[in-house]
Design a protein around this motif. Structure first.
Motif, PDB file in Angstrom:
ATOM      1  N   ARG A 195       7.888  15.123 -30.245  1.00  0.00           N
ATOM      2  CA  ARG A 195       9.127  15.891 -30.283  1.00  0.00           C
ATOM      3  C   ARG A 195       9.383  16.578 -28.956  1.00  0.00           C
ATOM      4  N   GLY A 196       8.352  16.890 -28.243  1.00  0.00           N
ATOM      5  CA  GLY A 196       8.480  17.545 -26.949  1.00  0.00           C
ATOM      6  C   GLY A 196       7.347  17.102 -26.055  1.00  0.00           C
ATOM      7  N   ASN A 197       7.307  17.658 -24.854  1.00  0.00           N
ATOM      8  CA  ASN A 197       6.222  17.381 -23.911  1.00  0.00           C
ATOM      9  C   ASN A 197       6.171  15.892 -23.533  1.00  0.00           C
ATOM     10  N   GLN A 198       7.348  15.300 -23.305  1.00  0.00           N
ATOM     11  CA  GLN A 198       7.414  13.892 -22.944  1.00  0.00           C
ATOM     12  C   GLN A 198       7.649  13.683 -21.463  1.00  0.00           C
ATOM     13  N   LYS A 199       7.920  14.742 -20.720  1.00  0.00           N
ATOM     14  CA  LYS A 199       8.197  14.626 -19.288  1.00  0.00           C
ATOM     15  C   LYS A 199       7.198  15.449 -18.493  1.00  0.00           C
ATOM     16  N   ILE A 200       6.944  15.012 -17.279  1.00  0.00           N
ATOM     17  CA  ILE A 200       6.062  15.751 -16.389  1.00  0.00           C
ATOM     18  C   ILE A 200       6.841  16.934 -15.835  1.00  0.00           C
ATOM     19  N   THR A 201       6.319  18.133 -16.035  1.00  0.00           N
ATOM     20  CA  THR A 201       7.019  19.337 -15.589  1.00  0.00           C
ATOM     21  C   THR A 201       6.283  20.069 -14.478  1.00  0.00           C
ATOM     22  N   TRP A 202       4.980  19.994 -14.425  1.00  0.00           N
ATOM     23  CA  TRP A 202       4.203  20.794 -13.491  1.00  0.00           C
ATOM     24  C   TRP A 202       3.776  20.000 -12.274  1.00  0.00           C
ATOM     25  N   GLY A 203       3.271  18.800 -12.458  1.00  0.00           N
ATOM     26  CA  GLY A 203       2.687  18.028 -11.368  1.00  0.00           C
ATOM     27  C   GLY A 203       3.527  16.823 -10.982  1.00  0.00           C
ATOM     28  N   LYS A 204       2.839  15.843 -10.384  1.00  0.00           N
ATOM     29  CA  LYS A 204       3.513  14.617  -9.956  1.00  0.00           C
ATOM     30  C   LYS A 204       3.060  13.409 -10.769  1.00  0.00           C
ATOM     31  N   TRP A 205       1.789  13.406 -11.222  1.00  0.00           N
ATOM     32  CA  TRP A 205       1.261  12.305 -12.026  1.00  0.00           C
ATOM     33  C   TRP A 205       0.787  12.835 -13.361  1.00  0.00           C
ATOM     34  N   GLY A 206       0.852  11.989 -14.381  1.00  0.00           N
ATOM     35  CA  GLY A 206       0.437  12.425 -15.705  1.00  0.00           C
ATOM     36  C   GLY A 206      -0.190  11.295 -16.498  1.00  0.00           C
ATOM     37  N   LEU A 207      -0.929  11.668 -17.526  1.00  0.00           N
ATOM     38  CA  LEU A 207      -1.544  10.729 -18.459  1.00  0.00           C
ATOM     39  C   LEU A 207      -0.765  10.799 -19.764  1.00  0.00           C
ATOM     40  N   GLN A 208      -0.129   9.686 -20.128  1.00  0.00           N
ATOM     41  CA  GLN A 208       0.757   9.644 -21.291  1.00  0.00           C
ATOM     42  C   GLN A 208       0.128   8.821 -22.398  1.00  0.00           C
TER      43      GLN A 208
END
Length: 140
Positions: free
Chosen positions: A22-35
């Motif tokens: 429902r949320g937390n689907q986009k990177i907000t803090w950094g540049k790379w993420g683990l999805q």
């Protein structure tokens, strides 16, 4: 390992982790993420193993106490289990471990832009191997 100091309820019912986040689907803090590509319940031990892998790869890019990584999830749901060979009834079992339910397309971990791309990708791929289910590295 991390457990919450205080919870709203002592025990929780079944928490669903199927379906899209429902949320937390986009990177907000950094540049790379683990999805996450699948829903799963991540235990505190699995998240600690992931943290150790990522900190090993990125410790030379930290500025003192400022870490170049950030977790977006926290294990705050208790999983209960009754002891073996106990009769039915007499209430719910005691808390066995703490889990973080993760839905599909949730960003679990983020790395800042201080970390080079090749190191960030290798750290996140190794971190994904420590967790159950399928994961992919995404870029902002």
């Amino acid at each position: 390992m991390s457990i919450p100091k205080k919870t709203k309820h002592r025990y929780y019912h079944l928490v669903k982790y199927e379906g899209p986040a429902r949320g937390n689907q986009k990177i907000t803090w950094g540049k790379w993420g683990l999805q996450a590509q699948q829903g799963a319940e991540l235990t505190e031990k699995q998240l600690e193993a992931t943290r150790k892998v990522v900190s090993g790869y990125t410790k030379k890019y930290a500025d003192g106490k400022n870490k170049p990584w950030k977790f977006n999830i926290y294990p705050h749901f208790p999983k209960t289990k009754k002891p073996l060979e106990v009769r039915m009834g007499s209430g719910k079992g005691s808390t066995e471990n703490w889990v973080a339910p993760t839905r599909q397309k949730t960003i679990i971990l983020e790395l800042s832009d201080k970390v080079p791309q090749d190191i960030a990708y290798s750290a996140l791929i190794q971190a994904g191997h420590k967790l159950p289910g399928k994961y992919k590295v995404v870029e902002k």
